[in-house]
Write a protein that holds these residues in place. Structure first.
Motif: not given
Length: 269
Positions: A71-83, A125-129, A138-143
Motif C-alpha cells: 500500500x506504500x506504507x507500513x506501520x513498522x517504518x520510520x521514513x517518509x519519501x513523499x505523499x 524520518x518521522x515518529x508515530x507520536x 491525515x497529518x504528520x510533523x516530519x523530523x
C-alpha cells in the motif's frame, strides 16, 4: 453497610454512568474508525485520505521493502519519501503510488535517499507520536521540520505544507517513483506561476497504467527545475523520458497548499 454510605456510592455510580452515556451519545460511527488498523503485519492497508469510491487515495509512502509495503506504507517504518495521490489497499500486490510529492528543507537533493542513509536524500524520518489519521484526513510533523496535512475529494488530493522559519524550502514532484512499478514515460509542464500539468505512464501489476494530473499552488512558483536520474536537464530536450521537477522558493513561505487533480483521460479533465 451504612445506609448513608450506600446512597453515596450509588450516587457516584449513577453520575459516572450518566457521564459515560453522554459521551457515547455525542459520538458518531466515524469517531470509532482507526485508519491505522491493518497497516502493520501483513494487512497491506492504505493509510491516508480518500472518500468512498473516490479516484484519489492520498497518503504517505515509505521506501518499498517488499510485500508488506504493497500500500506504500507500513506501520513498522520510520521514513517518509513523499505523499503520492494514488494507492491500493489490501490487495496483496503493489502498484500505483503515482505523482509523489515531497516537501523538504535545507540543501537541494534530487534523490529520495536510502533506508540506511536517511539524511542523504530528500526523505525524512518521522515518529508515530507526531502522526494522526481519521476518515478523510491525515497529518504528520516530519523530523525535517515540515508539517503536512492531507485530505481528498472524489478526484482531487489536497496537500498543505507548513515550513519552518529560516530554512530553505523545496518541493520535489517525483514522477519516477511508484509502488513496485516502473515509470515508462513522464512529463510535467508549468502553465503559469500557479499551475502545472503532466502525465505518468508506468508498467507494473497494470501493464500499462496512464495517469494525467494538474497541480494548482496557493503561492506563485518562479523557480522550477527539471531533473532525470538525479541530474538537472533541459525541459525541452525530447531525449528525456522520466522527468521529475524541483520547486524552490526565494523566500520561505509559511504554508504552501497544492490541489492535485487526477484523470485517466487528460490533464484538462
Amino acid at each position: 453497610m451504612n445506609p448513608i454510605l450506600t446512597k453515596i456510592i450509588l450516587g457516584i455510580i449513577l453520575l459516572v454512568s450518566v457521564s459515560c452515556s453522554s459521551k457515547e451519545d455525542n459520538l458518531s460511527p466515524i469517531d470509532y474508525v482507526d485508519p491505522f488498523i491493518g497497516s502493520g503485519g501483513h494487512g497491506h492497508v492504505f493509510v491516508g485520505a480518500s472518500v468512498p469510491f473516490g479516484a484519489v487515495q492520498i497518503g504517505p509512502n515509505n521506501i518499498n521493502k517488499g510485500w508488506d509495503w504493497c500500500s506504500g506504507y507500513h506501520y513498522s517504518d520510520s521514513l517518509i519519501i513523499g505523499f503520492s495521490n494514488l494507492h491500493l489497499s489490501g490487495t496483496g500486490i503493489g502498484d500505483r503510488g503515482d505523482v509523489l510529492i515531497m516537501p523538504f528543507t535545507g540543501e537541494v537533493r534530487l534523490d529520495k535517499g536510502k533506508q540506511d542513509y536517511p539524511h542523504g536524500g530528500y526523505l525524512s524520518t518521522f515518529s508515530h507520536n507526531n502522526e494522526s489519521a481519521e476518515p478523510g484526513y491525515y497529518s504528520v510533523d516530519m523530523d525535517n521540520g515540515v508539517k503536512v496535512e492531507l485530505t481528498a475529494s472524489e478526484r482531487v488530493g489536497f496537500h498543505r505544507y507548513y515550513f519552518p522559519e529560516n530554512e530553505e524550502a523545496h518541493i520535489v514532484i517525483d514522477l519516477k517513483e511508484g509502488i513496485r512499478d516502473n515509470a515508462v514515460k513522464t512529463s510535467i509542464k508549468q502553465i503559469d506561476e500557479y499551475t502545472f500539468i503532466g502525465e505518468r505512464i508506468s508498467s507494473g501489476w497494470a501493464k500499462e497504467h496512464q495517469v494525467f494530473f494538474a497541480i494548482k499552488s496557493s503561492v506563485p512558483i518562479s523557480d522550477m527545475k527539471y531533473f532525470e536520474n538525479n541530474a538537472f536537464v533541459d525541459e525541452n530536450d525530447e531525449a528525456n523520458k522520466i522527468v521529475s521537477a524541483l520547486i524552490n522558493f526565494e523566500t520561505t513561505p509559511e504554508m504552501v497548499a497544492l490541489k492535485v487533480g487526477i484523470s485517466p483521460i487528460s490533464s484538462e479533465n
